[in-house]
Design a protein around this motif. Structure first.
Motif, PDB file in Angstrom:
ATOM      1  N   VAL A  84      17.498  60.136  76.513  1.00  0.00           N
ATOM      2  CA  VAL A  84      17.477  58.817  76.382  1.00  0.00           C
ATOM      3  C   VAL A  84      18.666  58.050  76.196  1.00  0.00           C
ATOM      4  O   VAL A  84      19.138  57.682  74.980  1.00  0.00           O
ATOM      5  CB  VAL A  84      16.405  58.626  75.337  1.00  0.00           C
ATOM      6  CG1 VAL A  84      15.894  57.066  75.348  1.00  0.00           C
ATOM      7  CG2 VAL A  84      15.149  59.601  75.361  1.00  0.00           C
ATOM      8  N   PHE A  89      18.029  53.955  80.436  1.00  0.00           N
ATOM      9  CA  PHE A  89      17.133  53.160  79.518  1.00  0.00           C
ATOM     10  C   PHE A  89      17.797  52.118  79.034  1.00  0.00           C
ATOM     11  O   PHE A  89      19.091  52.136  78.644  1.00  0.00           O
ATOM     12  CB  PHE A  89      16.419  53.960  78.423  1.00  0.00           C
ATOM     13  CG  PHE A  89      15.734  55.102  79.034  1.00  0.00           C
ATOM     14  CD1 PHE A  89      14.297  55.089  79.271  1.00  0.00           C
ATOM     15  CD2 PHE A  89      16.085  56.476  78.881  1.00  0.00           C
ATOM     16  CE1 PHE A  89      13.311  56.224  79.536  1.00  0.00           C
ATOM     17  CE2 PHE A  89      15.359  57.599  79.406  1.00  0.00           C
ATOM     18  CZ  PHE A  89      14.151  57.243  79.762  1.00  0.00           C
ATOM     19  N   VAL A  93      15.147  50.360  74.053  1.00  0.00           N
ATOM     20  CA  VAL A  93      14.507  51.731  73.972  1.00  0.00           C
ATOM     21  C   VAL A  93      15.228  52.572  73.551  1.00  0.00           C
ATOM     22  O   VAL A  93      14.920  53.502  72.763  1.00  0.00           O
ATOM     23  CB  VAL A  93      14.292  51.871  75.539  1.00  0.00           C
ATOM     24  CG1 VAL A  93      13.589  53.407  75.842  1.00  0.00           C
ATOM     25  CG2 VAL A  93      13.528  51.028  75.946  1.00  0.00           C
ATOM     26  N   VAL A  97      13.957  54.785  70.149  1.00  0.00           N
ATOM     27  CA  VAL A  97      14.030  56.258  70.080  1.00  0.00           C
ATOM     28  C   VAL A  97      14.732  56.887  68.949  1.00  0.00           C
ATOM     29  O   VAL A  97      14.369  57.893  68.528  1.00  0.00           O
ATOM     30  CB  VAL A  97      14.298  56.801  71.634  1.00  0.00           C
ATOM     31  CG1 VAL A  97      14.368  58.213  71.521  1.00  0.00           C
ATOM     32  CG2 VAL A  97      13.271  56.352  72.532  1.00  0.00           C
ATOM     33  N   SER A 135       5.738  59.185  77.895  1.00  0.00           N
ATOM     34  CA  SER A 135       6.032  57.692  78.142  1.00  0.00           C
ATOM     35  C   SER A 135       7.285  57.485  78.616  1.00  0.00           C
ATOM     36  O   SER A 135       7.453  56.807  79.405  1.00  0.00           O
ATOM     37  CB  SER A 135       5.840  57.112  76.706  1.00  0.00           C
ATOM     38  OG  SER A 135       4.449  57.035  76.093  1.00  0.00           O
ATOM     39  N   LEU A 136       8.246  58.243  77.970  1.00  0.00           N
ATOM     40  CA  LEU A 136       9.695  57.918  78.552  1.00  0.00           C
ATOM     41  C   LEU A 136       9.945  58.477  79.919  1.00  0.00           C
ATOM     42  O   LEU A 136      10.490  57.814  80.625  1.00  0.00           O
ATOM     43  CB  LEU A 136      10.831  58.652  77.787  1.00  0.00           C
ATOM     44  CG  LEU A 136      10.725  58.066  76.150  1.00  0.00           C
ATOM     45  CD1 LEU A 136      11.627  59.100  75.442  1.00  0.00           C
ATOM     46  CD2 LEU A 136      11.517  56.739  76.185  1.00  0.00           C
ATOM     47  N   GLU A 137       9.458  59.569  80.276  1.00  0.00           N
ATOM     48  CA  GLU A 137       9.295  60.039  81.837  1.00  0.00           C
ATOM     49  C   GLU A 137       8.865  59.192  82.694  1.00  0.00           C
ATOM     50  O   GLU A 137       9.317  58.843  83.788  1.00  0.00           O
ATOM     51  CB  GLU A 137       8.862  61.422  81.662  1.00  0.00           C
ATOM     52  CG  GLU A 137       8.741  61.963  83.171  1.00  0.00           C
ATOM     53  CD  GLU A 137       8.274  63.516  83.053  1.00  0.00           C
ATOM     54  OE1 GLU A 137       7.057  63.487  83.698  1.00  0.00           O
ATOM     55  OE2 GLU A 137       8.525  64.214  82.558  1.00  0.00           O
ATOM     56  N   TYR A 139       8.431  55.901  82.410  1.00  0.00           N
ATOM     57  CA  TYR A 139       9.299  54.827  82.522  1.00  0.00           C
ATOM     58  C   TYR A 139      10.798  55.133  83.223  1.00  0.00           C
ATOM     59  O   TYR A 139      11.039  54.257  84.297  1.00  0.00           O
ATOM     60  CB  TYR A 139       9.618  54.315  81.364  1.00  0.00           C
ATOM     61  CG  TYR A 139      10.493  53.010  81.429  1.00  0.00           C
ATOM     62  CD1 TYR A 139       9.870  51.705  81.317  1.00  0.00           C
ATOM     63  CD2 TYR A 139      12.168  53.068  81.283  1.00  0.00           C
ATOM     64  CE1 TYR A 139      10.927  50.670  81.172  1.00  0.00           C
ATOM     65  CE2 TYR A 139      12.870  51.888  81.467  1.00  0.00           C
ATOM     66  CZ  TYR A 139      12.264  50.756  81.415  1.00  0.00           C
ATOM     67  OH  TYR A 139      13.209  49.729  81.628  1.00  0.00           O
ATOM     68  N   ALA A 140      11.155  56.288  83.262  1.00  0.00           N
ATOM     69  CA  ALA A 140      12.418  56.554  83.701  1.00  0.00           C
ATOM     70  C   ALA A 140      12.111  56.753  85.213  1.00  0.00           C
ATOM     71  O   ALA A 140      13.135  56.727  86.030  1.00  0.00           O
ATOM     72  CB  ALA A 140      13.101  57.903  83.158  1.00  0.00           C
ATOM     73  N   HIS A 159       8.711  47.540  81.058  1.00  0.00           N
ATOM     74  CA  HIS A 159       9.446  47.850  79.853  1.00  0.00           C
ATOM     75  C   HIS A 159       8.860  47.490  78.503  1.00  0.00           C
ATOM     76  O   HIS A 159       8.753  48.036  77.416  1.00  0.00           O
ATOM     77  CB  HIS A 159      10.584  46.905  79.995  1.00  0.00           C
ATOM     78  CG  HIS A 159      11.712  46.783  78.888  1.00  0.00           C
ATOM     79  ND1 HIS A 159      11.730  45.446  77.991  1.00  0.00           N
ATOM     80  CD2 HIS A 159      12.341  47.483  78.244  1.00  0.00           C
ATOM     81  CE1 HIS A 159      12.674  45.883  76.914  1.00  0.00           C
ATOM     82  NE2 HIS A 159      12.924  46.958  77.096  1.00  0.00           N
ATOM     83  N   LEU A 162       6.457  50.092  77.636  1.00  0.00           N
ATOM     84  CA  LEU A 162       6.991  51.069  76.690  1.00  0.00           C
ATOM     85  C   LEU A 162       7.279  50.954  75.462  1.00  0.00           C
ATOM     86  O   LEU A 162       7.125  51.592  74.553  1.00  0.00           O
ATOM     87  CB  LEU A 162       8.254  51.650  77.726  1.00  0.00           C
ATOM     88  CG  LEU A 162       9.144  52.659  77.113  1.00  0.00           C
ATOM     89  CD1 LEU A 162       8.315  53.929  76.799  1.00  0.00           C
ATOM     90  CD2 LEU A 162      10.489  52.963  77.855  1.00  0.00           C
ATOM     91  N   LEU A 166       5.942  52.702  72.042  1.00  0.00           N
ATOM     92  CA  LEU A 166       6.772  53.333  71.249  1.00  0.00           C
ATOM     93  C   LEU A 166       6.691  52.713  69.709  1.00  0.00           C
ATOM     94  O   LEU A 166       6.745  53.277  68.821  1.00  0.00           O
ATOM     95  CB  LEU A 166       8.373  52.928  71.508  1.00  0.00           C
ATOM     96  CG  LEU A 166       8.905  53.611  72.766  1.00  0.00           C
ATOM     97  CD1 LEU A 166      10.289  53.139  72.867  1.00  0.00           C
ATOM     98  CD2 LEU A 166       8.982  55.038  72.440  1.00  0.00           C
TER      99      LEU A 166
END
Length: 206
Positions: A84, A89, A93, A97, A135-137, A139-140, A159, A162, A166
């Motif tokens: 991350v 990101f 974010v 994280v 969640s991160l994947e 968004y990425a 964004h 996400l 978080l």
């Protein structure tokens, strides 16, 4: 413990690190001409203040088998966090994280308390291995410009979505952390009750 082991343990202790940091500050003051001719005393004094006033490292006298159960979770978390980065990101974010990782690491450091509660262990495990990376994947995999753009007046951007997810994770993990800390506090209170019952009476009770 051998003398050399004790020396190595102290060198890596929080007290030595804080004391050394203050001693380094004393050297900086000397080089800036603010410590006067007694700068060695200032340096030694600052080290002593840091070493004496810093709380000792957390003591664990029992052998923990729960450590084995949480070791892989820590490894999985340590593998996830570096991915991350600011190149993939937004800064908020990355910061969020980082905060979640700090909460998780603190929880995992209390392996005994965590593994004694299957529900809490499940939440932590899922957060590290499923909720957070999923969640991160998602968004990425979106183009950055698309992720930052709202599709409608009432619809969140990717964004914003996400960050909301978080925030929910942070709320849940904070509750787990509070429960773990309360377990530590209760253990301390129980020990205090035992000591008062055992030693609080007259000498004839011993």
């Amino acid at each position: 413990m051998a003398t050399s082991d004790r020396v190595l343990a102290y060198l890596g202790s929080t007290r030595n690190i804080v004391g050394s940091g203050l001693a380094l500050l004393g050297l900086v003051l000397h080089f800036l001409g603010l410590a006067g001719s007694f700068w060695p005393v200032v340096v030694i004094g600052l080290y002593g203040v840091g070493a004496l006033l810093t709380p000792p490292d957390r003591v664990r006298l029992t052998i923990s088998h729960a450590e084995v159960e949480t070791r892989q979770l820590r490894a999985d978390l340590d593998a996830l966090v570096p991915k991350v980065s600011a190149t993939r990101f937004p800064d908020d974010v990355v910061a969020k994280v980082g905060g979640l990782a700090a909460i998780l690491r603190d929880i995992l450091a209390r392996a005994e308390a965590l593994t004694s509660s299957p529900d809490q262990l499940h939440v932590v495990s899922q957060a590290i291995r499923d909720y957070l990376p999923t969640s991160l994947e998602a968004y990425a995999n979106l183009p950055r410009s698309y992720a930052l753009t709202r599709r409608g007046e009432r619809e969140r951007s990717a964004h914003e979505e996400l960050m909301a997810q978080l925030d929910l994770l942070e709320t849940g993990l904070t509750k787990v952390a509070d429960a773990v800390y309360q377990g530590d506090e209760q253990a301390l209170r129980d020990q205090g009750r035992f000591l008062r019952d055992r030693f609080g009476g007259s000498e004839l009770d011993i």
